[in-house]
Design an enzyme around this catalytic site. Structure first.
Site, PDB file in Angstrom:
ATOM      1  N   TYR A 146      -4.930  57.274  52.829  1.00 21.09           N
ATOM      2  CA  TYR A 146      -3.711  58.003  52.471  1.00 21.09           C
ATOM      3  C   TYR A 146      -4.053  59.481  52.378  1.00 21.09           C
ATOM      4  CZ  TYR A 146       0.435  59.604  49.899  1.00 21.09           C
ATOM      5  OH  TYR A 146       1.560  60.276  49.511  1.00 21.09           O
ATOM      6  N   ASP A 241     -10.884  64.379  53.937  1.00 24.73           N
ATOM      7  CA  ASP A 241      -9.841  64.537  52.919  1.00 24.73           C
ATOM      8  C   ASP A 241     -10.500  64.280  51.557  1.00 24.73           C
ATOM      9  OD1 ASP A 241      -6.494  63.200  52.337  1.00 24.73           O
ATOM     10  OD2 ASP A 241      -7.875  64.357  51.082  1.00 24.73           O
ATOM     11  N   LYS A 269      -5.665  68.203  43.637  1.00 23.00           N
ATOM     12  CA  LYS A 269      -5.921  67.600  42.319  1.00 23.00           C
ATOM     13  C   LYS A 269      -6.781  68.480  41.413  1.00 23.00           C
ATOM     14  CE  LYS A 269      -5.135  62.982  44.180  1.00 23.00           C
ATOM     15  NZ  LYS A 269      -4.016  62.341  43.459  1.00 23.00           N
TER      16      LYS A 269
HETATM   17  P1  KE4 Z   1      -0.424  65.107  46.801  1.00 23.57           P
HETATM   18  O1  KE4 Z   1       0.586  65.554  47.830  1.00 23.57           O
HETATM   19  O2  KE4 Z   1       0.012  63.880  46.034  1.00 23.57           O
HETATM   20  O3  KE4 Z   1      -0.897  66.258  45.881  1.00 23.57           O
HETATM   21  O4  KE4 Z   1      -1.761  64.704  47.582  1.00 23.57           O
HETATM   22  C1  KE4 Z   1      -1.685  63.747  48.608  1.00 23.57           C
HETATM   23  C2  KE4 Z   1      -3.039  63.093  48.766  1.00 23.57           C
HETATM   24  C3  KE4 Z   1      -3.845  63.479  49.825  1.00 23.57           C
HETATM   25  N1  KE4 Z   1      -5.074  62.939  50.001  1.00 23.57           N
HETATM   26  C4  KE4 Z   1      -5.557  62.022  49.133  1.00 23.57           C
HETATM   27  C5  KE4 Z   1      -6.929  61.452  49.366  1.00 23.57           C
HETATM   28  C6  KE4 Z   1      -4.777  61.602  48.026  1.00 23.57           C
HETATM   29  O5  KE4 Z   1      -5.275  60.673  47.167  1.00 23.57           O
HETATM   30  C7  KE4 Z   1      -3.499  62.148  47.836  1.00 23.57           C
HETATM   31  C8  KE4 Z   1      -2.603  61.731  46.692  1.00 23.57           C
HETATM   32  N2  KE4 Z   1      -3.045  60.627  45.910  1.00 23.57           N
HETATM   33  C9  KE4 Z   1      -2.002  59.808  45.286  1.00 23.57           C
HETATM   34  C10 KE4 Z   1      -2.636  58.723  44.412  1.00 23.57           C
HETATM   35  N3  KE4 Z   1      -3.750  58.104  44.996  1.00 23.57           N
HETATM   36  C11 KE4 Z   1      -1.060  60.640  44.494  1.00 23.57           C
HETATM   37  C12 KE4 Z   1      -0.155  59.873  43.556  1.00 23.57           C
HETATM   38  C13 KE4 Z   1       1.281  60.099  43.892  1.00 23.57           C
HETATM   39  O6  KE4 Z   1       1.605  60.156  45.089  1.00 23.57           O
HETATM   40  O7  KE4 Z   1       2.075  60.207  42.941  1.00 23.57           O
END
Ligand code: KE4
Length: 427
Positions: A146, A241, A269
């Site tokens: 993801y 990533d 994050k």
């Molecule tokens: P955000 O757009 O949520 O800041 O980041 C996306 C993203 C990109 N790459 C990785 C490896 C990620 O884990 C994420 C976002 N992680 C999820 C939970 N595993 C965010 C939780 C949510 O979507 O509310």
């Protein structure tokens, strides 16, 4: 002990009339574990309180950013100081220079960095950059991986999409999906086959160097090195990533641990310390493709926001202190040891995948090495455990295929209480 949740339920009822599913991110919907999401009111250190006053030891840590715990006094003070000088200018500020210098110093693979406001923007921009730099249309991602919700990446996505059993999102057109090729994590042959079948058409491979969004799945020996070699052999870019793993598993992320240098890195994050910050960066010649220097356009009103930068700067400064990652490691080792003992005593199958202070409890006795073995684990068993731990005052990720996190402020008392709660929850 049945939790009193009246205020949460009232707020959720109202929220559902105002926002789709009553949430601003499906990951918070509890769809993967059942039940109605709790509304949180306050966090301090390693604990959170919901709106009904119930207290929990928190291992979600806002899905990873809060490696220093909630409302760290020095981070809060830095934010307060910044905010008193103004919230946003839409003009360069010194704070951006300071956080950029910290990031570039921590990642030798990054000569330059561009800040955005989320990990999604980082992933989306990194893909566009790879296509712009190579002139090629296709990208390779991994089943269960993801990288945010950009169209091109919502193909066989992991995290929320997978938990909801909708690997392809509605609204992602076939034209987008056709340029996204999907390989299997820890399976170099599946990547090589794609390169052979799409000669000179693949711009990049984007990978979570330690998967976190199918639950934690570490790279097997040689996997990352193999991706590095395949991308070099085929003139494609390797994108790590590290939105979760950056500053999490080591100050220099997974690339520091495994010694594999990507061409582009995505961050998020932790570099915002809980505020909206994402970033992508890499080799100078690649980053010079980015507007206004080069032809690849990417922009953002609140990119590099000075208040968010202040939170990120202070967070990274505190993480640079000697011994921080050793402390995280010893806390995580103690916690996993406690979990293993409790599950063994209860004769419940458990496989813990862990790297540093990120881990996942898989309800299976089999090894979990990629998406197929992840989905073979007992999701319902996890869901039952999640709710029982909640009743015992421990807040775990409300989804089986996510990471849980230990922070610098989880105490021995927290860990002992968590292990005791586990014994009761499995009893
Ligand atoms: P955000 O757009 O949520 O800041 O980041 C996306 C993203 C990109 N790459 C990785 C490896 C990620 O884990 C994420 C976002 N992680 C999820 C939970 N595993 C965010 C939780 C949510 O979507 O509310």
């Amino acid at each position: 002990m049945q939790l009193q949740r009246r205020k949460s339920q009232e707020l959720y009822k109202t929220a559902k009339t105002l926002m789709p599913g009553g949430v601003n991110s499906p990951a918070r919907s509890w769809k993967g574990v059942g039940g109605d999401p709790l509304f949180m009111a306050r966090g301090k250190g390693s604990h959170v309180w919901d709106v009904d006053g119930n207290e929990y030891i928190d291992y979600v840590d806002s899905w990873g950013p809060l490696i220093l715990g909630h409302a760290h006094p020095e981070v809060v003070a830095a934010v307060k100081q910044a905010v008193d000088n103004g919230m946003s200018f839409g003009a360069p500020t010194e704070a951006e220079n300071r956080l950029a210098a910290l990031v570039v110093d921590a990642y030798p693979s990054m000569d330059m960095v561009r800040f955005v406001s989320s990990g999604t923007e980082a992933g989306m921009s990194a893909l566009r950059l790879a296509r712009a730099f190579t002139g090629r249309p296709k990208i390779v991602k991994f089943d269960g991986g993801y990288h945010g919700h950009a169209d091109a990446l919502l193909v066989a996505a992991g995290s929320g999409a997978a938990t909801h059993g909708t690997p392809d999102s509605a609204g992602v057109t076939a034209s987008f999906a056709q340029d996204t090729l999907v390989a299997q994590y820890n399976d170099l042959d599946s990547v090589e086959r794609l390169f052979k079948a799409n000669k000179n058409h693949i711009a990049c491979v984007i990978v979570e160097p330690i998967a976190g969004n199918m639950g934690v799945v570490p790279p097997q020996p040689g996997f990352l090195e193999g991706l590095r070699k395949l991308t070099l052999d085929h003139d494609a870019l390797l994108i790590f990533d590290e939105v979760i793993t950056g500053f999490r598993v080591a100050y220099g992320g997974a690339q520091e641990i495994f010694g594999v240098k990507p061409d582009v890195t995505c961050l998020g994050k932790i570099i915002g310390g809980g505020m909206p910050v994402g970033a992508y960066g890499g080799r100078q010649d690649i980053m010079e493709t980015v507007s206004p220097l080069g032809p690849m356009y990417q922009a953002g009103t609140l990119s590099g926001n000075p208040v968010a930068m202040a939170a990120g700067i202070k967070t990274l400064e505190l993480l640079k202190r000697p011994g921080i990652y050793d402390q995280l490691e010893s806390k995580a080792v103690k916690l996993t040891g406690g979990f293993q003992a409790a599950f063994q005593k209860a004769e419940v199958p458990l496989r813990i995948n862990r790297v540093g202070s990120m881990m996942t409890l898989f309800f299976t006795q089999d090894e979990v090495t990629g998406w197929p073995s992840v989905t073979a684990s007992d999701k319902e068993g996890y869901a039952r455990f999640f709710h029982r731990m909640l009743e015992e005052g421990v807040y775990l990720a409300p989804a089986a295929f996510e990471s849980m996190f230990v922070s610098t402020v989880h105490t021995d008392a927290d860990i002992e209480a968590t292990v005791k709660a586990t014994g009761r929850a499995l009893g």
